[in-house]
Design a protein around this motif. Structure first.
Motif: not given
Length: 510
Positions: A386-402
């Protein structure tokens, strides 16, 4: 007091009398009120008039179309305002659309170095609306209030909209371009609209143009915005401003105007609108949504317990091949959407929808294993449709795999310059069923603290990210192979009869 001049008012310069010149072109206003000192004498309290205030006395030396004149009074013990009277002097051709008087209390006032007073602790006590429209004609006229309510029948809502042009991209809008504006708002249970054929007439600067001025800072290098286009107007019986739609009369100028920011207030500054950034015309119009939306997103992962996204931002550190689960709630069964982007070298790439899917009240994203030398970042955006300016932003960081065997392969993709660049592609068996692309779903009002069980469904259709090798295992040990050979039926002819040794031998020529 706010006094709204109609768009057909003729521009005039105001001036008071001076020594040697007794002519005057000015407007004087006084309001009628009841005093709080008379509350004890019953319902028939007397009414009083405030002293007249001239527009030139409060710094207003010009009137014109769409002007919203702001006239301050300082009268003690005002309990209720019942009306006002107005008189004009000189050759003035003006029409008043409507008016509003706000009654404030304050804790104290301070005198600054310029001699002006600053009021501390302002508190709005009441607003009084005056709907009658009339023409000034060099005579005294009286006007009664319509209502003392801020919403509902007969009320007025003072709207402020401030446009700042993106000077670096397009520059100011050409001065001869008419701007049509439609304001959509909520009035009780109904939705209403007001169309303004030329919104420039409500800009409060003398030029009345959608222009933004700049000036250098102290170093003379960076330009600072010193003034933007500010519109002020009344909306009748407006409870909430929902959206603003802008169209240009000359559509050839659409590409010549980018709005860097749009901000404003309603209820004469009491309610702040959500600031909008980097607005660009799509097709022939610019639509901006201000509708209030309550969005809540609860986020968790294999390594992180569920928590609420606060202030519309959150971040998680998640290993590759982990579940990221989001539970989304919106009021009134509104719709929401989910997008996920992969951040590579400062550029965003859309993550295909087969890497995640949505449910009736949330989403699931399985993080790819990171075989790169640097951590990888993914940006999840949950937004209200309904109002695209209303949003939640989630940053996912994936470290280097070992020591983790990757589930996904990211083959290099050759760019236009012949160099290999990362590509977000998944190699899947041909018979694998893709997840439906349903990025916009209906939200649910179910218990927001519990997960949707479908998110955790481990069936093949619900886990599109798991892959099989696509090759059957046909290897068998020797004993099994010998056993199968020993159990074979003896060869026979087409009739099924066994062949004798003589029948199976080959005749020799004599």
């Amino acid at each position: 007091m706010l006094l709204s001049f109609a768009p057909d008012t003729k521009e005039s310069t105001l001036f008071g009398s001076s020594e040697g010149n007794m002519s005057i072109r000015d407007i004087a206003i006084s309001f009628r009120y009841k005093s709080s000192l008379d509350k004890g004498i019953g319902s028939r309290r007397p009414e009083y008039y405030s002293p007249y205030v001239y527009l030139t006395e409060v710094g207003i030396d010009r009137i014109g179309p769409g002007l919203m004149a702001e006239i301050p009074f300082e009268i003690p013990y005002v309990d209720e305002i019942t009306g006002y009277r107005i008189v004009d002097y000189g050759d003035i051709d003006a029409k008043i659309d409507s008016a509003m008087i706000m009654n404030y209390s304050y804790e104290k006032k301070e005198n600054d170095s310029s001699g002006k007073y600053t009021y501390v602790g302002n508190k709005l006590l009441n607003s009084y609306s005056f709907h009658d429209s009339y023409t000034l004609f060099n005579a005294l006229s009286n006007h009664n209030r319509v209502t003392n309510k801020t919403t509902g029948s007969g009320s007025l809502n003072a709207i402020d909209l401030i446009f700042t042009t993106d000077l670096e991209k397009t520059g100011n809008l050409p001065s001869d371009t008419e701007v049509v504006m439609i304001l959509n708002y909520k009035s009780g249970t109904a939705s209403k609209s007001k169309m303004i054929l030329d919104a420039r007439k409500y800009i409060q600067s003398k030029e009345q143009q959608f222009v933004t001025y700049t000036e250098p800072d102290d170093t003379g290098q960076r330009k600072l915005i010193s003034n933007s286009a500010r519109l002020r107007l009344f909306l009748p019986e407006c409870d909430e401003l929902l959206s603003v739609e802008i169209r240009l009369a000359d559509e050839t100028n659409i590409s010549k105007w980018n709005v860097k920011t749009l901000e404003g207030t309603t209820n004469n500054g009491e309610v702040e609108l959500m600031k909008k950034n980097d607005l660009v015309f799509t097709s022939t119009r610019l639509a901006v949504n201000f509708e209030k939306v309550t969005l809540r997103t609860y986020i968790s992962s294999t390594e992180n317990r569920q928590r609420l996204v606060t202030n519309h931002e959150a971040s998680l550190v998640v290993e590759g091949d982990s579940d990221v689960i989001g539970i989304v709630t919106l009021g009134n069964n509104e719709k929401f959407g989910v997008t996920i982007k992969w951040l590579v070298d400062g550029l965003y790439t859309d993550v295909p929808t087969e890497y995640y899917y949505t449910t009736s009240n949330g989403f699931r994203f399985v993080t790819p294993v990171n075989n790169n030398s640097d951590p990888q970042n993914y940006i999840i955006t949950v937004y209200s449709k309904k109002n695209t300016s209303v949003c939640d932003i989630i940053t996912i960081t994936v470290p280097v795999s070992e020591n983790i065997t990757p589930n996904y392969y990211y083959p290099p993709q050759e760019s236009s310059n012949g160099q290999s660049e990362p590509s977000y592609e998944q190699y899947k068996p041909e018979d694998s069923e893709p997840i439906a692309d349903d990025s916009v779903v209906e939200s649910s009002d179910e218990n927001e603290n519990s997960y949707d069980e479908s998110i955790y469904d481990e069936s093949e259709n619900e886990k599109p990210l798991e892959e099989s090798s696509g090759v059957e295992d046909n290897s068998k040990d020797e004993s099994s192979e010998n056993s199968e050979q020993s159990n074979e039926e003896p060869a026979g002819d087409a009739s099924g009869n066994e062949m004798s040794e003589d029948e199976s031998s080959t005749d020799n020529e004599p």
